[in-house]
Design a protein around this motif. Structure first.
Motif, PDB file in Angstrom:
ATOM      1  N   GLU A 179       8.040   7.421 -24.996  1.00 56.44           N
ATOM      2  CA  GLU A 179       9.362   7.374 -24.372  1.00 56.44           C
ATOM      3  C   GLU A 179       9.304   7.871 -22.937  1.00 56.44           C
ATOM      4  N   LEU A 180       8.585   8.966 -22.707  1.00 55.17           N
ATOM      5  CA  LEU A 180       8.413   9.512 -21.364  1.00 55.17           C
ATOM      6  C   LEU A 180       6.927   9.695 -21.087  1.00 55.17           C
ATOM      7  N   PRO A 181       6.527   9.636 -19.831  1.00 58.75           N
ATOM      8  CA  PRO A 181       5.116   9.881 -19.511  1.00 58.75           C
ATOM      9  C   PRO A 181       4.727  11.305 -19.888  1.00 58.75           C
ATOM     10  N   PRO A 182       3.455  11.568 -20.107  1.00 57.24           N
ATOM     11  CA  PRO A 182       3.018  12.926 -20.445  1.00 57.24           C
ATOM     12  C   PRO A 182       3.128  13.859 -19.247  1.00 57.24           C
ATOM     13  N   GLU A 183       2.965  15.138 -19.495  1.00 54.22           N
ATOM     14  CA  GLU A 183       3.106  16.170 -18.467  1.00 54.22           C
ATOM     15  C   GLU A 183       2.216  15.932 -17.242  1.00 54.22           C
ATOM     16  N   PRO A 184       0.952  15.518 -17.392  1.00 58.09           N
ATOM     17  CA  PRO A 184       0.116  15.307 -16.196  1.00 58.09           C
ATOM     18  C   PRO A 184       0.704  14.306 -15.197  1.00 58.09           C
ATOM     19  N   VAL A 185       1.472  13.343 -15.684  1.00 58.07           N
ATOM     20  CA  VAL A 185       2.093  12.371 -14.770  1.00 58.07           C
ATOM     21  C   VAL A 185       3.146  13.054 -13.912  1.00 58.07           C
ATOM     22  N   PHE A 186       4.000  13.871 -14.531  1.00 57.97           N
ATOM     23  CA  PHE A 186       5.036  14.568 -13.769  1.00 57.97           C
ATOM     24  C   PHE A 186       4.432  15.631 -12.861  1.00 57.97           C
ATOM     25  N   GLN A 187       3.349  16.243 -13.299  1.00 56.51           N
ATOM     26  CA  GLN A 187       2.677  17.228 -12.444  1.00 56.51           C
ATOM     27  C   GLN A 187       2.115  16.548 -11.193  1.00 56.51           C
ATOM     28  N   ALA A 188       1.424  15.431 -11.387  1.00 54.94           N
ATOM     29  CA  ALA A 188       0.901  14.690 -10.231  1.00 54.94           C
ATOM     30  C   ALA A 188       2.034  14.186  -9.350  1.00 54.94           C
ATOM     31  N   ALA A 245       8.541   1.630 -12.833  1.00 57.09           N
ATOM     32  CA  ALA A 245       8.525   0.928 -11.544  1.00 57.09           C
ATOM     33  C   ALA A 245       7.325   1.360 -10.711  1.00 57.09           C
ATOM     34  N   ILE A 246       6.992   2.648 -10.765  1.00 59.93           N
ATOM     35  CA  ILE A 246       5.812   3.145 -10.044  1.00 59.93           C
ATOM     36  C   ILE A 246       4.548   2.518 -10.615  1.00 59.93           C
ATOM     37  N   LYS A 247       4.481   2.433 -11.938  1.00 57.80           N
ATOM     38  CA  LYS A 247       3.292   1.870 -12.593  1.00 57.80           C
ATOM     39  C   LYS A 247       3.136   0.385 -12.277  1.00 57.80           C
ATOM     40  N   VAL A 248       4.236  -0.360 -12.358  1.00 58.37           N
ATOM     41  CA  VAL A 248       4.174  -1.815 -12.156  1.00 58.37           C
ATOM     42  C   VAL A 248       3.782  -2.154 -10.724  1.00 58.37           C
ATOM     43  N   TYR A 249       4.301  -1.372  -9.755  1.00 60.69           N
ATOM     44  CA  TYR A 249       4.070  -1.696  -8.348  1.00 60.69           C
ATOM     45  C   TYR A 249       3.109  -0.703  -7.689  1.00 60.69           C
ATOM     46  N   SER A 250       2.107  -0.275  -8.444  1.00 57.11           N
ATOM     47  CA  SER A 250       1.135   0.676  -7.912  1.00 57.11           C
ATOM     48  C   SER A 250      -0.025   0.005  -7.193  1.00 57.11           C
ATOM     49  N   ALA A 251      -0.216  -1.302  -7.403  1.00 55.75           N
ATOM     50  CA  ALA A 251      -1.336  -2.005  -6.772  1.00 55.75           C
ATOM     51  C   ALA A 251      -1.111  -2.122  -5.266  1.00 55.75           C
ATOM     52  N   LYS A 252      -2.212  -2.199  -4.522  1.00 60.13           N
ATOM     53  CA  LYS A 252      -2.113  -2.301  -3.058  1.00 60.13           C
ATOM     54  C   LYS A 252      -1.593  -3.658  -2.620  1.00 60.13           C
ATOM     55  N   TYR A 253      -1.769  -4.665  -3.450  1.00 57.00           N
ATOM     56  CA  TYR A 253      -1.281  -6.006  -3.134  1.00 57.00           C
ATOM     57  C   TYR A 253      -0.503  -6.519  -4.335  1.00 57.00           C
ATOM     58  N   THR A 254       0.589  -7.210  -4.060  1.00 57.73           N
ATOM     59  CA  THR A 254       1.481  -7.608  -5.142  1.00 57.73           C
ATOM     60  C   THR A 254       2.074  -8.983  -4.881  1.00 57.73           C
ATOM     61  N   GLU A 264       0.806  -1.223   0.000  1.00 59.02           N
ATOM     62  CA  GLU A 264       0.000   0.000   0.000  1.00 59.02           C
ATOM     63  C   GLU A 264       0.841   1.276   0.000  1.00 59.02           C
ATOM     64  N   ILE A 265       2.127   1.182   0.266  1.00 54.93           N
ATOM     65  CA  ILE A 265       2.947   2.390   0.400  1.00 54.93           C
ATOM     66  C   ILE A 265       2.979   3.191  -0.898  1.00 54.93           C
ATOM     67  N   VAL A 266       2.951   2.530  -2.059  1.00 54.25           N
ATOM     68  CA  VAL A 266       3.019   3.253  -3.336  1.00 54.25           C
ATOM     69  C   VAL A 266       1.733   4.043  -3.567  1.00 54.25           C
ATOM     70  N   SER A 267       0.594   3.381  -3.422  1.00 49.92           N
ATOM     71  CA  SER A 267      -0.682   4.055  -3.672  1.00 49.92           C
ATOM     72  C   SER A 267      -0.995   5.080  -2.588  1.00 49.92           C
ATOM     73  N   ASN A 268      -0.536   4.854  -1.353  1.00 45.37           N
ATOM     74  CA  ASN A 268      -0.773   5.829  -0.292  1.00 45.37           C
ATOM     75  C   ASN A 268       0.103   7.065  -0.442  1.00 45.37           C
ATOM     76  N   THR A 269       1.318   6.894  -0.941  1.00 45.81           N
ATOM     77  CA  THR A 269       2.261   8.006  -1.058  1.00 45.81           C
ATOM     78  C   THR A 269       2.062   8.787  -2.351  1.00 45.81           C
ATOM     79  N   LEU A 270       1.747   8.093  -3.431  1.00 50.67           N
ATOM     80  CA  LEU A 270       1.592   8.754  -4.736  1.00 50.67           C
ATOM     81  C   LEU A 270       0.213   8.452  -5.324  1.00 50.67           C
ATOM     82  N   PRO A 271      -0.872   8.829  -4.645  1.00 50.26           N
ATOM     83  CA  PRO A 271      -2.210   8.443  -5.129  1.00 50.26           C
ATOM     84  C   PRO A 271      -2.557   9.042  -6.482  1.00 50.26           C
ATOM     85  N   ASP A 272      -2.286  10.337  -6.675  1.00 49.93           N
ATOM     86  CA  ASP A 272      -2.628  10.980  -7.947  1.00 49.93           C
ATOM     87  C   ASP A 272      -1.711  10.511  -9.075  1.00 49.93           C
ATOM     88  N   THR A 273      -0.462  10.242  -8.734  1.00 51.61           N
ATOM     89  CA  THR A 273       0.481   9.747  -9.742  1.00 51.61           C
ATOM     90  C   THR A 273       0.067   8.370 -10.241  1.00 51.61           C
TER      91      THR A 273
END
Length: 561
Positions: A87-96, A300-309, A65-74
């Protein structure tokens, strides 16, 4: 006549008129309750000291849960990003990412997140650490711009009035409750309490991002830092959020008709928006640390964003989770399969060594006169009266190249002084030390079973023409197998989870998987991986126990008879 029929066909009654069947059921139920009360302390003890830790270990091995709790909007923003095409995430990802990471850095939680992701993406922990120190600088450029337009933007009281809007109620709103819940999940601290502020509905409609960031600031500053929000300017991230929103045409239109507190200042800022610093969070984050330009870190954030893994279990068997599915870890990181194999192999060797050494000792003890065997049994039990650490350290002294054994061999002329044996900090040292430590656990079950074997069986076999070996192998040994089974189970299960002895005498080639588990629990603090390794080890032991039961039969294991 009818009365007799009732007596013969009706229920049998107790002396008080209660049906006997009901009375017996009640009595039986009371007996069960009394029995349960007697075993309740032991049951509670087992639940607290055995079942609960295992359940906690199993939960930690999948909890993430640490990933989703720390970076919920991301996590939400990155879910639409496809690393295969972009190649890189769009601007809204870096903004979040900026706003999430800013709050995490204020709560001192960004390093914990970095440590968690570092288990999957090596080097990412330093990325979070360095970025956390530079997030203030990103927001300060927008703060400097707004304060340069009007010094009012520096006033904490002005911000509080503007964010409260025309309403004066300080009761919790949905947004305030949401931020309380978010900060509670982030910091693991309750964020309950009166902060003297609630965001206004109109300003929240016009400036949702700014209101959200200011509300998070108000909750955290008031409760966690014990500060009055009206006496100081807000976080730099609040200024950054306002600059972002003031650049949007729909926000500019809404601000033009806004008549609440701060309306004039907001319209003046909109008029000067062309002089504002660029709202490019992609460039700002990469400037803070160039490693954000590596898509693997966002991946890495995307792959391990789920609360359970299942990632911890995959790592425990030298695999890893990727966007393409499960893949092998790099060859230089594949260590756990080797450690599991080594642990099982060496535990088996130690068990066999204990059988070979313990069987003749148990036979001698079982066939000596009782008085003599009892005296010799003291020598078997003597190691239990000595500290495990002392016994292991003694072997370290004896087995080293300048130790007692090598010195004796050199003195006898069996070894040249330049060719001393290397018997420590390797598998040999672990096997020798652990065989010595676990030998009593093999001797005692064997001795207990052998005592029940009657000597007359061997004499009868010899009288029928069998020699000593045939009498032993065909008559005596089969009756001692239950003792071998009991001793083997004890020794093997104890050996597979040993930690102290392999740590002291094993070096790099004689350590067990338990040493790695201890490392993750106490040193690297990777509790998830440690729990996964422990769960796999537990499953392996249970599987071996089940196999033993199917092949040999657990009913044939005896400690005596």
């Amino acid at each position: 006549m009818s009365g007799q029929e009732t007596l013969e066909t009706g229920p049998i009654l107790a002396s008080d008129g209660t049906p006997l069947k009901q009375r017996l059921a009640r009595s039986l139920r009371m007996q069960k309750l009394r029995a349960l009360a007697l075993i309740a302390p032991l049951l509670i003890f087992v639940l607290v000291t055995f079942i609960a830790p295992i359940a906690d270990m199993l939960f930690r091995s999948v909890e993430n849960e640490i990933v989703s709790n720390t970076l919920p909007d991301t996590v939400v923003a990155v879910s639409d990003w496809d690393p295969k095409t972009d190649e890189l995430p769009p601007e809204p990802v870096f903004q979040a990412l900026y706003f999430d990471l800013f709050l995490a850095a204020e709560a001192k939680q960004h390093t914990r997140l970095g440590s968690r992701l570092n288990y999957e993406q090596v080097g990412i922990s330093s990325l979070f650490r360095t970025s956390g120190r530079k997030l203030d600088d990103i927001g300060k450029v927008y703060q400097k711009w707004l304060v340069g337009l009007d010094q009012t933007w520096k006033s904490g009281a002005f911000w509080t009035d503007m964010m409260r809007g025309a309403e004066s109620s300080a009761s919790d709103t949905a947004l305030l409750a949401e931020q309380r819940a978010r900060l509670t999940a982030l910091t693991s601290d309750s964020m309950k309490g009166d902060i003297g502020f609630a965001p206004g509905s109109e300003i929240a409609r016009i400036l949702p991002l700014t209101t959200s960031e200011y509300t998070a600031y108000a909750v955290f500053a008031t409760i966690a830092k014990n500060r009055e929000i009206g006496k100081r300017s807000p976080w730099e991230a609040v200024y950054a959020a306002l600059a972002v929103e003031l650049g949007k045409p729909d926000v500019q239109s809404a601000v033009a008709g806004y008549q609440g507190p701060g309306g004039d200042e907001l319209r003046a800022a909109v008029a000067a928006i062309s002089t504002a610093p660029p709202r490019d969070f992609t460039a700002s984050m990469i400037k803070a640390d160039k490693d954000w330009a590596n898509p693997k870190n966002i991946e890495a954030i995307k792959v391990y964003s789920a609360k359970y893994t299942a990632g911890y279990y995959l790592n425990a068997v030298d695999l890893q989770k990727t966007l393409d599915g499960i893949a092998e870890r790099p060859e230089n990181q594949q260590i756990y399969g080797m450690l599991f194999g080594r642990t099982l192999f060496m535990s088996l060797v130690i068990t066999v060594s204990c059988i070979l050494l313990g069987y003749p000792i148990a036979w001698i003890l079982a066939n000596l006169p009782l008085r003599t065997s009892n005296l010799l049994m003291i020598l078997v039990l003597l190691p239990f009266w000595t500290s495990l650490l002392v016994r292991t350290s003694a072997w370290k002294v004896m087995l080293q190249q300048q130790g007692v054994i090598n010195d004796t061999l050199v003195w006898l002329g069996l070894l040249d002084d330049a060719d001393r044996l290397i018997m420590i900090n390797n598998q040999f040292g672990t096997i020798v030390a652990m065989t010595h430590i676990l030998l009593p656990f093999m001797i005692l079950p064997l001795y207990s079973v052998m005592q029940t074997i009657q000597p007359t069986y061997l004499r009868a076999a010899k009288s029928l023409g069998a020699n000593n070996w045939t009498a032993f192998w065909r008559v005596y040994f089969p009756q001692s197998i239950p003792g071998i089974g009991a001793g083997s189970i004890l020794v093997f299960i104890l050996a597979i989870g040993y930690y102290i002895t392999p740590e002291i005498v094993g070096g790099t080639t004689g350590t067990f998987i338990s040493n790695r588990i201890a490392y993750h629990i106490s040193s690297s603090l990777n509790w998830g991986l440690g729990a996964a390794l422990g769960s796999i080890l537990l499953a392996a032991v249970l599987a071996l126990y089940w196999t033993y039961d199917k092949i040999v039969g657990i009913d044939n294991v005896k400690l005596g008879g």
